[in-house]
Structures are given as C-alpha cells and as structure tokens.
Design an enzyme around this catalytic site. Sequence first.
Site, PDB file in Angstrom:
ATOM      1  N   SER A   2       0.832  -1.201   0.000  1.00 21.28           N
ATOM      2  CA  SER A   2       0.000   0.000   0.000  1.00 21.28           C
ATOM      3  C   SER A   2       0.867   1.250   0.000  1.00 21.28           C
ATOM      4  O   SER A   2       1.957   1.265   0.595  1.00 21.28           O
ATOM      5  CB  SER A   2      -0.864  -0.011   1.262  1.00 21.28           C
ATOM      6  OG  SER A   2      -1.435   1.257   1.480  1.00 21.28           O
ATOM      7  N   TYR A  15      -2.356  -1.112  10.757  1.00 17.57           N
ATOM      8  CA  TYR A  15      -2.531  -1.702   9.417  1.00 17.57           C
ATOM      9  C   TYR A  15      -1.347  -1.322   8.525  1.00 17.57           C
ATOM     10  O   TYR A  15      -0.751  -2.169   7.855  1.00 17.57           O
ATOM     11  CB  TYR A  15      -3.851  -1.216   8.801  1.00 17.57           C
ATOM     12  CG  TYR A  15      -3.874  -1.300   7.294  1.00 17.57           C
ATOM     13  CD1 TYR A  15      -4.097  -2.514   6.651  1.00 17.57           C
ATOM     14  CD2 TYR A  15      -3.625  -0.165   6.508  1.00 17.57           C
ATOM     15  CE1 TYR A  15      -4.071  -2.590   5.268  1.00 17.57           C
ATOM     16  CE2 TYR A  15      -3.601  -0.242   5.131  1.00 17.57           C
ATOM     17  CZ  TYR A  15      -3.819  -1.454   4.517  1.00 17.57           C
ATOM     18  OH  TYR A  15      -3.779  -1.532   3.155  1.00 17.57           O
ATOM     19  N   LYS A  71       1.818  -3.673   6.648  1.00 24.06           N
ATOM     20  CA  LYS A  71       2.256  -3.667   5.244  1.00 24.06           C
ATOM     21  C   LYS A  71       3.762  -3.371   5.182  1.00 24.06           C
ATOM     22  O   LYS A  71       4.505  -4.007   4.439  1.00 24.06           O
ATOM     23  CB  LYS A  71       1.483  -2.613   4.436  1.00 24.06           C
ATOM     24  CG  LYS A  71       0.010  -2.940   4.235  1.00 24.06           C
ATOM     25  CD  LYS A  71      -0.167  -4.148   3.334  1.00 24.06           C
ATOM     26  CE  LYS A  71      -1.617  -4.545   3.171  1.00 24.06           C
ATOM     27  NZ  LYS A  71      -1.799  -5.852   2.530  1.00 24.06           N
TER      28      LYS A  71
HETATM   29  N1  UFG Z   1     -13.302  10.429   3.207  1.00 28.42           N
HETATM   30  C1  UFG Z   1     -14.368  11.240   3.567  1.00 28.42           C
HETATM   31  N2  UFG Z   1     -15.491  10.643   4.048  1.00 28.42           N
HETATM   32  C2  UFG Z   1     -15.619   9.278   4.195  1.00 28.42           C
HETATM   33  C3  UFG Z   1     -14.524   8.466   3.816  1.00 28.42           C
HETATM   34  C4  UFG Z   1     -13.377   9.074   3.343  1.00 28.42           C
HETATM   35  O1  UFG Z   1     -14.294  12.463   3.456  1.00 28.42           O
HETATM   36  O2  UFG Z   1     -16.664   8.816   4.659  1.00 28.42           O
HETATM   37  C5  UFG Z   1     -12.091  11.057   2.671  1.00 28.42           C
HETATM   38  C6  UFG Z   1     -10.867  10.816   3.519  1.00 28.42           C
HETATM   39  O3  UFG Z   1     -10.757  11.765   4.530  1.00 28.42           O
HETATM   40  C7  UFG Z   1      -9.768  10.894   2.470  1.00 28.42           C
HETATM   41  C8  UFG Z   1     -10.415  10.394   1.190  1.00 28.42           C
HETATM   42  O4  UFG Z   1     -11.811  10.487   1.408  1.00 28.42           O
HETATM   43  O5  UFG Z   1      -9.419  12.237   2.293  1.00 28.42           O
HETATM   44  C9  UFG Z   1     -10.064   8.959   0.873  1.00 28.42           C
HETATM   45  O6  UFG Z   1     -10.328   8.164   2.022  1.00 28.42           O
HETATM   46  P1  UFG Z   1     -10.346   6.580   1.974  1.00 28.42           P
HETATM   47  O7  UFG Z   1     -10.673   6.089   3.347  1.00 28.42           O
HETATM   48  O8  UFG Z   1     -11.188   6.105   0.853  1.00 28.42           O
HETATM   49  O9  UFG Z   1      -8.859   6.232   1.564  1.00 28.42           O
HETATM   50  P2  UFG Z   1      -7.498   6.573   2.321  1.00 28.42           P
HETATM   51  O10 UFG Z   1      -6.689   7.358   1.342  1.00 28.42           O
HETATM   52  O11 UFG Z   1      -7.680   7.123   3.662  1.00 28.42           O
HETATM   53  O12 UFG Z   1      -6.974   5.101   2.548  1.00 28.42           O
HETATM   54  C10 UFG Z   1      -6.397   4.409   1.503  1.00 28.42           C
HETATM   55  C11 UFG Z   1      -6.566   2.908   1.674  1.00 28.42           C
HETATM   56  C12 UFG Z   1      -5.787   2.415   2.850  1.00 28.42           C
HETATM   57  C13 UFG Z   1      -4.396   2.966   2.861  1.00 28.42           C
HETATM   58  C14 UFG Z   1      -4.421   4.464   2.726  1.00 28.42           C
HETATM   59  C15 UFG Z   1      -3.073   5.118   2.705  1.00 28.42           C
HETATM   60  O13 UFG Z   1      -7.914   2.575   1.854  1.00 28.42           O
HETATM   61  O14 UFG Z   1      -5.721   1.009   2.761  1.00 28.42           O
HETATM   62  O15 UFG Z   1      -5.076   4.771   1.504  1.00 28.42           O
HETATM   63  O16 UFG Z   1      -2.379   4.762   1.563  1.00 28.42           O
HETATM   64  F1  UFG Z   1      -3.777   2.650   4.012  1.00 28.42           F
END
Ligand code: UFG
Length: 345
Positions: free
Chosen positions: A124, A149, A153
Amino acid sequence: MNILLTGGAGYIGSHTAVSLIEAGHDVAVVDDYSNSSDEAVKRVEKITGRSVNLYEADVADKKKAMEILKKEMPDCIIHFAGLKSVGESIEKPIEYYRNNIDTTLTLLECMRELGLSNIVFSSSATVYGDDHTPPFTEEMSKGMCTNPYGWTKWMQEQMLDDAQTASEKGGDWKKPLSVVLLRYFNPVGAHESGLIGEDPQGIPNNLMPYISQVAVGRREKLTVFGDDYDTPDGTCRRDYIHVMDLAEGHVAAAEYAAGRSGTEIFNLGTGTPYSVLEMVNAFSKACGHEVAYEIGPRRAGDVQDSWSDATKAEKVLGWAAKRGIEEICRDAWNWQSQNPNGYNN
Ligand code: UFG
C-alpha cells in the site's frame, strides 16, 4: 502460468482473477471468507466462462496451506489475504499484527519447503507515511506509518525482502526468490459487467463505497472529513485507480516476476489526484442525481495529499492505468445499482 491468489475472493483478488484468466492463466483461490464471499468467485467464473480451483482456508494455517500449495504448485503466488481497515487496526492491533504477519510468514515457510519462488504482494502507498511530498516514487524511503494496518504492510514488505536476500545465498532455499511489492494507491470502481465489485461489511470506511451507498439510498449522507486542508477546494487529494487497471497491473507483475530473482517495487496508481469533492461531483454525474453530503471534522491519521509517480511501472512492466474518473464512477454505480446489498442480494 498457474497462479494462486490468497484472498482471491475479496475485492481486488476477484477482479485480478478475471484479468489473469483473460490473459490465459489458470487461477486458484484460497480464502477464509472473513471479509469476502464465495459468490464473488462464482461470478468470476460467470464472467470468464472458466472454472477456478477454490479452497476455503486461512493461509496462516500451515498444514492446510502446505496441502493446497503442494496440490497446486503455483508458478506464482499473489498474496492479497489480510485485514485492511485502518480504523479497526487501531482498535485491534494484536489481531492485525497476528493475522497479517502470520499469513506472510507461513507462506514464506511453505515456499521455502516446496521450492516455490515467485510472489507478488499487495502492499500500500501507506508505507510512504507522511514524510514525503507527492508524487511518491519507489526510491523514496519508507516513512512512519500512522496506524497498525500500515505498519503490517511496512513489515511484510521488509520480511519478503529479507527472505529474498537470504534466498540468494542458498542455504535452506532451493531457488532465489522473485518478490514483487505492489504499492496500491486508492482502488475504486468495479468490473464493467457490474457482476463483481466492492462489498464492504458494515459501514464503509472508504470514500467510494460510502458515496455509492448514499447514491443507492442505503445511507443518508456522506460526511466529508475536513474542508480546511491546503488544497484548491480544501478537501484531501488521492490517486483513485480503477480496480480493473489495478488487476491488469497484477497480470503484468506476475508475468514479470516469473523467470527472474530479486525484489522489485512498483507503485500502482494513475499519477493524477482528485479531491473528495471532485469525486462526489463525478459520482453525481454518473448516477444522475446529487449525492448528499455534509462537511465534518478532519479524520485522525489522514494525510492531506497522496498520489503516485507511476512511471516506473510503465517503463519496466509496460503497464499504465487506462481508465479515468468517468469510467470509475460509471462502473462503481453500475455495480452498486445492480447489487444494492452487495453479494447478499
Ligand atoms: N473520506 C471522507 N469521508 C468518508 C470516507 C473518506 O471524506 O466517509 C475522505 C478521507 O478523509 C480521504 C479520502 O476520502 O481524504 C479517501 O479516504 P479513503 O478512506 O477512501 O482512503 P485513504 O486514502 O484514507 O486510505 C487508503 C486505503 C488504505 C491505505 C491508505 C493510505 O484505503 O488502505 O489509503 O495509503 F492505508
């Protein structure tokens, strides 16, 4: 090649199974269904018209893992199996370390005993931590992770690389290992048939499944986690990659892994960031109605910006993401609207 997918009934595994079969490979799947469904594998068989050898097992169970690997003797293992929720990992660190580390150690032990040498690992972009400014390149040092998590990784990458180094020296290893570490950015979307897609259990943690469930009426509204970041619209930016592009990246990686040795790292991303609000707007266009949202506080542990430099995969693997944000939203909506309750229709 005969390719074995651990966690192959899950979101990325099932889409990769389709791409591998379409590229002419034979696929076997091992999954314990802890966050997946055998229905996904049935649908892979429906899409491709080919059968998949399916085993229900936890790959950390060495006796079972050995039995399955002895039977299959795969040319390559793609290791997807693992717990993957950032928030849950903060509440249950022991379970995350136990599960994710154990599965990889067990697989490596089995590979050493059986002389299997090729492994592609689901890593990741989280391993870059928040020490660097995007775009992230594979040469950058791994950073400090913000949750268990991410550390699993980080550690699994290290374990695989250390095993690779040892295997070069012979010893107990029959052959030097070929290890490919794939650092995913944000996988989203679904197979264009709408037969397989992302089916998270409970309340989705990730943005795209949350938006999809609001659009289909399963949830009232999205909470946007913060609009006070230093970005053009104040919301965080990510590198959203269509899961079928990601799947095709695995085909290229597995073919690359065969017939070489060493450890190689590839980012799988598009290189183009989109903000949370840009994703909400693109999805509204795809589904034909507004997706309700409200602005909430920032989520702990979120980095402001994350996107890839995707040039190494293009140069070395000849792979680049082809699908854009419209295809992502169209296919995610196609899956969600045909399967409002996921595989439990
Ligand atoms: N977000 C919202 N509302 C939600 C969910 C997410 O505003 O209900 C925002 C988050 O704050 C972030 C963006 O949408 O800015 C993306 O969030 P995600 O949870 O979809 O993805 P992340 O980038 O946080 O996480 C992803 C992967 C993880 C990994 C991470 C870091 O899901 O497995 O990238 O690389 F660890």
